[in-house]
Design a protein around this motif. Structure first.
Motif, PDB file in Angstrom:
ATOM      1  N   ASP A  25     -86.861-107.093   7.117  1.00 57.78           N
ATOM      2  CA  ASP A  25     -85.604-107.708   6.685  1.00 57.78           C
ATOM      3  C   ASP A  25     -85.273-107.390   5.233  1.00 57.78           C
ATOM      4  O   ASP A  25     -84.109-107.364   4.847  1.00 57.78           O
ATOM      5  N   ALA A  26     -86.287-107.137   4.414  1.00 53.73           N
ATOM      6  CA  ALA A  26     -86.075-106.887   2.987  1.00 53.73           C
ATOM      7  C   ALA A  26     -85.790-105.420   2.673  1.00 53.73           C
ATOM      8  O   ALA A  26     -85.408-105.099   1.557  1.00 53.73           O
ATOM      9  N   THR A  27     -85.954-104.538   3.637  1.00 51.03           N
ATOM     10  CA  THR A  27     -85.760-103.105   3.377  1.00 51.03           C
ATOM     11  C   THR A  27     -84.308-102.721   3.613  1.00 51.03           C
ATOM     12  O   THR A  27     -83.607-103.346   4.407  1.00 51.03           O
ATOM     13  N   PRO A  28     -83.851-101.664   2.929  1.00 49.68           N
ATOM     14  CA  PRO A  28     -82.465-101.215   3.130  1.00 49.68           C
ATOM     15  C   PRO A  28     -82.279-100.679   4.542  1.00 49.68           C
ATOM     16  O   PRO A  28     -83.181-100.073   5.112  1.00 49.68           O
ATOM     17  N   LYS A  29     -81.122-100.916   5.064  1.00 45.79           N
ATOM     18  CA  LYS A  29     -80.801-100.437   6.413  1.00 45.79           C
ATOM     19  C   LYS A  29     -80.301 -99.001   6.326  1.00 45.79           C
ATOM     20  O   LYS A  29     -79.677 -98.597   5.366  1.00 45.79           O
ATOM     21  N   ALA A  30     -80.583 -98.239   7.350  1.00 48.46           N
ATOM     22  CA  ALA A  30     -80.121 -96.848   7.403  1.00 48.46           C
ATOM     23  C   ALA A  30     -78.609 -96.842   7.599  1.00 48.46           C
ATOM     24  O   ALA A  30     -78.076 -97.584   8.420  1.00 48.46           O
ATOM     25  N   ALA A  31     -77.938 -96.008   6.830  1.00 45.23           N
ATOM     26  CA  ALA A  31     -76.490 -95.880   6.967  1.00 45.23           C
ATOM     27  C   ALA A  31     -76.179 -95.167   8.279  1.00 45.23           C
ATOM     28  O   ALA A  31     -76.873 -94.225   8.655  1.00 45.23           O
ATOM     29  N   PRO A  32     -75.144 -95.606   8.977  1.00 46.56           N
ATOM     30  CA  PRO A  32     -74.806 -94.929  10.230  1.00 46.56           C
ATOM     31  C   PRO A  32     -74.380 -93.496   9.953  1.00 46.56           C
ATOM     32  O   PRO A  32     -73.673 -93.220   8.987  1.00 46.56           O
ATOM     33  N   GLN A  33     -74.852 -92.603  10.782  1.00 42.58           N
ATOM     34  CA  GLN A  33     -74.530 -91.186  10.627  1.00 42.58           C
ATOM     35  C   GLN A  33     -73.111 -90.945  11.132  1.00 42.58           C
ATOM     36  O   GLN A  33     -72.732 -91.443  12.195  1.00 42.58           O
ATOM     37  N   PRO A  34     -72.304 -90.177  10.369  1.00 41.76           N
ATOM     38  CA  PRO A  34     -70.950 -89.882  10.845  1.00 41.76           C
ATOM     39  C   PRO A  34     -71.018 -89.032  12.109  1.00 41.76           C
ATOM     40  O   PRO A  34     -71.864 -88.153  12.226  1.00 41.76           O
ATOM     41  N   ARG A  35     -70.154 -89.338  13.032  1.00 42.76           N
ATOM     42  CA  ARG A  35     -70.147 -88.605  14.294  1.00 42.76           C
ATOM     43  C   ARG A  35     -69.426 -87.280  14.092  1.00 42.76           C
ATOM     44  O   ARG A  35     -68.312 -87.237  13.589  1.00 42.76           O
ATOM     45  N   GLN A  36     -70.068 -86.215  14.491  1.00 41.02           N
ATOM     46  CA  GLN A  36     -69.472 -84.902  14.355  1.00 41.02           C
ATOM     47  C   GLN A  36     -68.811 -84.523  15.674  1.00 41.02           C
ATOM     48  O   GLN A  36     -69.426 -84.621  16.732  1.00 41.02           O
ATOM     49  N   GLU A  37     -67.555 -84.115  15.573  1.00 45.15           N
ATOM     50  CA  GLU A  37     -66.828 -83.733  16.774  1.00 45.15           C
ATOM     51  C   GLU A  37     -67.129 -82.283  17.123  1.00 45.15           C
ATOM     52  O   GLU A  37     -67.335 -81.456  16.250  1.00 45.15           O
ATOM     53  N   MET A  38     -67.135 -82.005  18.395  1.00 41.18           N
ATOM     54  CA  MET A  38     -67.369 -80.643  18.850  1.00 41.18           C
ATOM     55  C   MET A  38     -66.087 -79.841  18.713  1.00 41.18           C
ATOM     56  O   MET A  38     -64.994 -80.337  18.980  1.00 41.18           O
ATOM     57  N   VAL A  39     -66.232 -78.605  18.296  1.00 40.57           N
ATOM     58  CA  VAL A  39     -65.103 -77.699  18.152  1.00 40.57           C
ATOM     59  C   VAL A  39     -65.219 -76.647  19.252  1.00 40.57           C
ATOM     60  O   VAL A  39     -66.246 -75.996  19.396  1.00 40.57           O
TER      61      VAL A  39
END
Length: 99
Positions: A57-71
């Motif tokens: 609970d005291a540790t920083p949470k991982a930031a959500p990774q941006p979703r990469q769209e397929m081209v």
């Protein structure tokens, strides 16, 4: 890999170890009974589990990774007019001969 992700993985690994410890203690209790010693070991393991939860609970949470769209890349050839101002890579200029 970020430090937050690595930290999350380490905490998860520690949690798995504590879960394994709890199962081992239960097996030991089946074999030797629930005397004072085994109750103390079980209590210590529970304290470790609670401490790990507090640490998580005291540790920083991982930031959500941006979703990469397929081209989608079309199968048909590119318009050659797009490449009039560049040299053929590795072949030299069009109007000159390679040495």
């Amino acid at each position: 890999m970020s430090q937050v992700t690595s930290l999350h993985e380490e905490l998860t690994a520690a949690q798995r170890c504590l879960d394994d410890l709890a199962r081992s203690i239960s097996r030991l209790e089946e074999r030797i009974g629930s005397g004072l010693e085994i109750r103390r070991v079980r209590s210590d393991a529970e304290h470790l589990k609670e401490s790990l939860a507090l640490l998580r609970d005291a540790t920083p949470k991982a930031a959500p990774q941006p979703r990469q769209e397929m081209v989608t890349i079309p199968d048909q050839p590119y318009d050659s007019g797009l490449w009039t101002d560049v040299d053929d890579e590795g072949l030299g200029a069009r109007d000159r001969r390679a040495p």
